[in-house]
Design a protein around this motif. Structure first.
Motif, PDB file in Angstrom:
ATOM      1  N   THR A 187       0.852  -1.196   0.000  1.00 43.13           N
ATOM      2  CA  THR A 187       0.000   0.000   0.000  1.00 43.13           C
ATOM      3  C   THR A 187       0.884   1.241   0.000  1.00 43.13           C
ATOM      4  OG1 THR A 187      -0.155   0.245   2.421  1.00 43.13           O
ATOM      5  CG2 THR A 187      -1.726  -1.253   1.344  1.00 43.13           C
ATOM      6  N   TYR A 188       0.378   2.322  -0.586  1.00 45.20           N
ATOM      7  CA  TYR A 188       1.161   3.558  -0.663  1.00 45.20           C
ATOM      8  C   TYR A 188       0.224   4.753  -0.569  1.00 45.20           C
ATOM      9  CZ  TYR A 188       5.431   6.145  -1.677  1.00 45.20           C
ATOM     10  OH  TYR A 188       6.536   6.958  -1.581  1.00 45.20           O
ATOM     11  N   ARG A 192       0.312   6.737  -6.831  1.00 46.40           N
ATOM     12  CA  ARG A 192       1.179   5.799  -7.553  1.00 46.40           C
ATOM     13  C   ARG A 192       2.007   5.028  -6.536  1.00 46.40           C
ATOM     14  NH1 ARG A 192       3.270  11.133  -9.561  1.00 46.40           N
ATOM     15  NH2 ARG A 192       5.100  11.672  -8.309  1.00 46.40           N
ATOM     16  N   VAL A 193       2.809   4.057  -6.969  1.00 44.67           N
ATOM     17  CA  VAL A 193       3.472   3.167  -6.001  1.00 44.67           C
ATOM     18  C   VAL A 193       4.746   3.749  -5.394  1.00 44.67           C
ATOM     19  CG1 VAL A 193       2.496   1.071  -7.009  1.00 44.67           C
ATOM     20  CG2 VAL A 193       4.751   1.885  -7.773  1.00 44.67           C
ATOM     21  N   HIS A 194       5.143   4.937  -5.862  1.00 49.41           N
ATOM     22  CA  HIS A 194       6.292   5.610  -5.257  1.00 49.41           C
ATOM     23  C   HIS A 194       6.168   7.102  -5.493  1.00 49.41           C
ATOM     24  CE1 HIS A 194      10.528   6.737  -4.460  1.00 49.41           C
ATOM     25  NE2 HIS A 194      10.435   5.760  -3.586  1.00 49.41           N
ATOM     26  N   ALA A 200       8.149   5.009  -9.836  1.00 50.87           N
ATOM     27  CA  ALA A 200       6.818   4.374  -9.843  1.00 50.87           C
ATOM     28  C   ALA A 200       6.546   3.700 -11.185  1.00 50.87           C
ATOM     29  CB  ALA A 200       5.738   5.419  -9.544  1.00 50.87           C
ATOM     30  N   TYR A 214      -1.021  -4.341  -5.262  1.00 57.34           N
ATOM     31  CA  TYR A 214      -0.785  -3.035  -4.650  1.00 57.34           C
ATOM     32  C   TYR A 214      -2.034  -2.177  -4.684  1.00 57.34           C
ATOM     33  CZ  TYR A 214       0.247  -2.027  -9.602  1.00 57.34           C
ATOM     34  OH  TYR A 214       0.193  -1.933 -10.969  1.00 57.34           O
ATOM     35  N   THR A 216      -2.944   2.015  -4.112  1.00 58.92           N
ATOM     36  CA  THR A 216      -2.453   3.367  -3.895  1.00 58.92           C
ATOM     37  C   THR A 216      -3.544   4.204  -3.219  1.00 58.92           C
ATOM     38  OG1 THR A 216      -3.110   3.993  -6.126  1.00 58.92           O
ATOM     39  CG2 THR A 216      -0.841   3.251  -5.825  1.00 58.92           C
TER      40      THR A 216
END
Length: 280
Positions: A187-188, A192-194, A200, A214, A216
């Motif tokens: 999870t973020y 987005r994932v970064h 990302a 994942y 977001t």
């Protein structure tokens, strides 16, 4: 010129050593002096806690005597600063000693605070201290299958750690032949994932390739340990069998107590790193 470096972590050490090399002649002739004040005689290589968490290193391998890492000529004292008197160009230490300076560099670092999120400290593992990293390795080694959830608090130091920890655990579980029994759920907090867009763009396809799920826009609200789930500010809930946390961080308490910055973060100019506001 009296230069005072407060903090013997990575930032303070790198700065002091670089400066000492550049003003070597001035130090030798007595025109300049660098003094470092630290809370400990030990220097810890903090990025290595991830290796401890994966069983690839032991805590003692990551510790050195701080004095041994400093350039000759740097005066070093284990005497943590308790009071900053910036208008008068001096600090007061725990021992009661006062250090005057012409230039001060504050490099006191940050601290992980899992207790900021209800239920997080009691129900998750992280790798931000030696004890936490050892416990992380123990729980990961005991894991026999199920869902591993990675949950991320803001702000936190080292932007890469959520991805690093996920990929490292994937390798760990793969090496133990448990991939078919394990689901990774990342999870973020943002969309987005970064936080870095290019990272990302690279990481999301890697997650897809490795079968890592994942979600977001997931901001931790609390951890419900009784029902083994993480709840988000957005109203989501994610079940876990093992919860791995990147806890929210604050700056050091001494910065808060001296009113130098909210939550221990000193406001600085992004380009020059000079302090901003009334203290700058």
């Amino acid at each position: 010129m009296r230069i005072l470096v407060v903090g013997g972590g990575m930032g303070g050490t790198i700065f002091a050593n670089h400066l000492a090399r550049r003003i070597h002649h001035e130090m030798k002739t007595g025109k300049a002096r660098i003094t470092m004040l630290s809370a400990s005689h030990e220097h810890v290589y903090q990025p290595g806690w991830l290796y401890v968490a994966m069983g690839r290193a032991t805590p003692d391998e990551l510790v050195r005597e701080q004095q041994s890492l400093l350039e000759p000529g740097i005066e070093f004292h284990v005497d943590p600063v308790e009071e900053f008197h910036l208008a008068e160009n001096h600090v007061k230490c725990k021992s009661g000693k006062v250090h005057e300076y012409d230039l001060i560099v504050i490099s006191t670092g940050s601290r992980a605070l899992p207790e900021k999120v209800p239920g997080l400290k009691e129900n998750s593992i992280n790798c931000y201290t030696a004890e936490n990293a050892v416990e992380f390795f123990k729980q990961l080694s005991d894991f026999k299958g199920g869902r591993i959830v990675v949950t991320v608090g803001l702000p936190h130091k080292c932007p890469m750690i959520p991805l690093e920890i996920t990929f490292a655990m994937h390798d760990f579980i793969k090496d133990r032949g448990l991939l078919d029994k394990t689901e990774f759920y990342y999870t973020y907090p943002i969309g987005r994932v970064h936080s870095l867009e290019n990272v990302a763009k690279w990481a999301a396809p890697e997650f897809d390739r490795m079968g890592i799920k994942y979600e977001t826009l997931f901001n931790m609200k609390e951890v419900d340990g009784k029902n083994a789930q993480v709840l988000s500010e957005e109203g989501g809930a994610v079940k876990y069998d093992l919860l791995v946390a990147v806890p929210p961080h604050k700056g050091q308490e001494v910065i808060e107590k001296n009113g130098l910055g909210e939550n221990g973060w000193i406001p600085t100019n992004r380009s020059s790193l000079h302090m901003e506001g009334e203290h700058g």
